[in-house]
Design a protein around this motif. Structure first.
Motif, PDB file in Angstrom:
ATOM      1  N   ASP A  46       3.497  11.517  27.443  1.00  0.00           N
ATOM      2  CA  ASP A  46       4.003  11.997  28.675  1.00  0.00           C
ATOM      3  C   ASP A  46       2.983  13.103  28.993  1.00  0.00           C
ATOM      4  O   ASP A  46       3.301  13.582  30.227  1.00  0.00           O
ATOM      5  N   ASP A  47       2.234  13.701  28.277  1.00  0.00           N
ATOM      6  CA  ASP A  47       1.201  14.734  28.611  1.00  0.00           C
ATOM      7  C   ASP A  47      -0.091  14.554  27.901  1.00  0.00           C
ATOM      8  O   ASP A  47      -0.199  14.644  26.816  1.00  0.00           O
ATOM      9  N   PRO A  48      -1.030  13.961  28.651  1.00  0.00           N
ATOM     10  CA  PRO A  48      -2.214  13.854  27.973  1.00  0.00           C
ATOM     11  C   PRO A  48      -2.983  15.097  27.619  1.00  0.00           C
ATOM     12  O   PRO A  48      -4.026  15.021  26.732  1.00  0.00           O
ATOM     13  N   ALA A  49      -2.681  16.154  27.774  1.00  0.00           N
ATOM     14  CA  ALA A  49      -3.060  17.509  27.323  1.00  0.00           C
ATOM     15  C   ALA A  49      -2.414  17.936  26.072  1.00  0.00           C
ATOM     16  O   ALA A  49      -2.846  18.866  25.494  1.00  0.00           O
ATOM     17  N   HIS A  50      -1.315  17.220  25.480  1.00  0.00           N
ATOM     18  CA  HIS A  50      -0.597  17.553  24.495  1.00  0.00           C
ATOM     19  C   HIS A  50      -0.998  16.400  23.275  1.00  0.00           C
ATOM     20  O   HIS A  50      -1.057  15.395  23.521  1.00  0.00           O
ATOM     21  N   MET A  51      -1.731  17.091  22.204  1.00  0.00           N
ATOM     22  CA  MET A  51      -2.243  16.110  21.364  1.00  0.00           C
ATOM     23  C   MET A  51      -1.969  16.822  19.592  1.00  0.00           C
ATOM     24  O   MET A  51      -1.762  17.992  19.525  1.00  0.00           O
ATOM     25  N   ILE A  52      -1.735  15.791  18.990  1.00  0.00           N
ATOM     26  CA  ILE A  52      -1.646  15.919  17.484  1.00  0.00           C
ATOM     27  C   ILE A  52      -3.042  15.651  16.789  1.00  0.00           C
ATOM     28  O   ILE A  52      -2.947  14.144  16.726  1.00  0.00           O
ATOM     29  N   VAL A  53      -3.699  16.392  16.015  1.00  0.00           N
ATOM     30  CA  VAL A  53      -4.558  15.801  15.166  1.00  0.00           C
ATOM     31  C   VAL A  53      -3.836  15.690  13.663  1.00  0.00           C
ATOM     32  O   VAL A  53      -3.542  16.708  13.022  1.00  0.00           O
ATOM     33  N   VAL A  54      -3.874  14.358  13.277  1.00  0.00           N
ATOM     34  CA  VAL A  54      -3.247  14.264  11.964  1.00  0.00           C
ATOM     35  C   VAL A  54      -4.301  14.011  10.833  1.00  0.00           C
ATOM     36  O   VAL A  54      -5.350  13.189  11.071  1.00  0.00           O
ATOM     37  N   GLU A  55      -4.437  14.980   9.983  1.00  0.00           N
ATOM     38  CA  GLU A  55      -5.428  15.053   8.970  1.00  0.00           C
ATOM     39  C   GLU A  55      -4.740  14.640   7.532  1.00  0.00           C
ATOM     40  O   GLU A  55      -3.982  15.074   7.110  1.00  0.00           O
TER      41      GLU A  55
END
Length: 103
Positions: A46-55
């Motif tokens: 929905d929002d290409p500026a919203h991200m989650i880095v999964v480490e």
């Protein structure tokens, strides 16, 4: 015990063009940190500026040491701060709920 970290970021939409290069540069240091077993960046549909880095970390201690390093002038958080529209959120998961699956 393996630790999973969700590092959620909201980027400034005006800076998306620079995001890939800066994130790659910043996260290369994360990948190289002792105890890091891998990471991936998930982008919201929905929002290409919203991200989650999964480490994925070998232990919570490894992640804690990494966070402490990032807070130093040498670690500095990389250039990722240039991209942020809001402070990031970090969630650490190190306990698993055992599930019994019905056959």
């Amino acid at each position: 015990m393996t630790t999973i970290v969700h590092f959620e970021i909201q980027l400034d939409p005006a800076k998306l063009a620079d995001a890939s290069e800066i994130l790659s540069e910043t996260l290369a240091a994360t990948r190289a940190w002792p105890g890091n077993e891998g990471l991936e960046v998930l982008v919201s549909d929905d929002d290409p500026a919203h991200m989650i880095v999964v480490e994925k970390w070998a232990s919570t201690i490894d992640h804690t040491r990494y966070v402490e390093w990032r807070a130093t002038p040498e670690g500095g958080g990389g250039r990722i701060r240039e991209l942020l529209a809001a402070p990031p959120t970090t969630r650490v998961f190190s306990e698993q709920l055992p599930l019994t699956l019905a056959e």
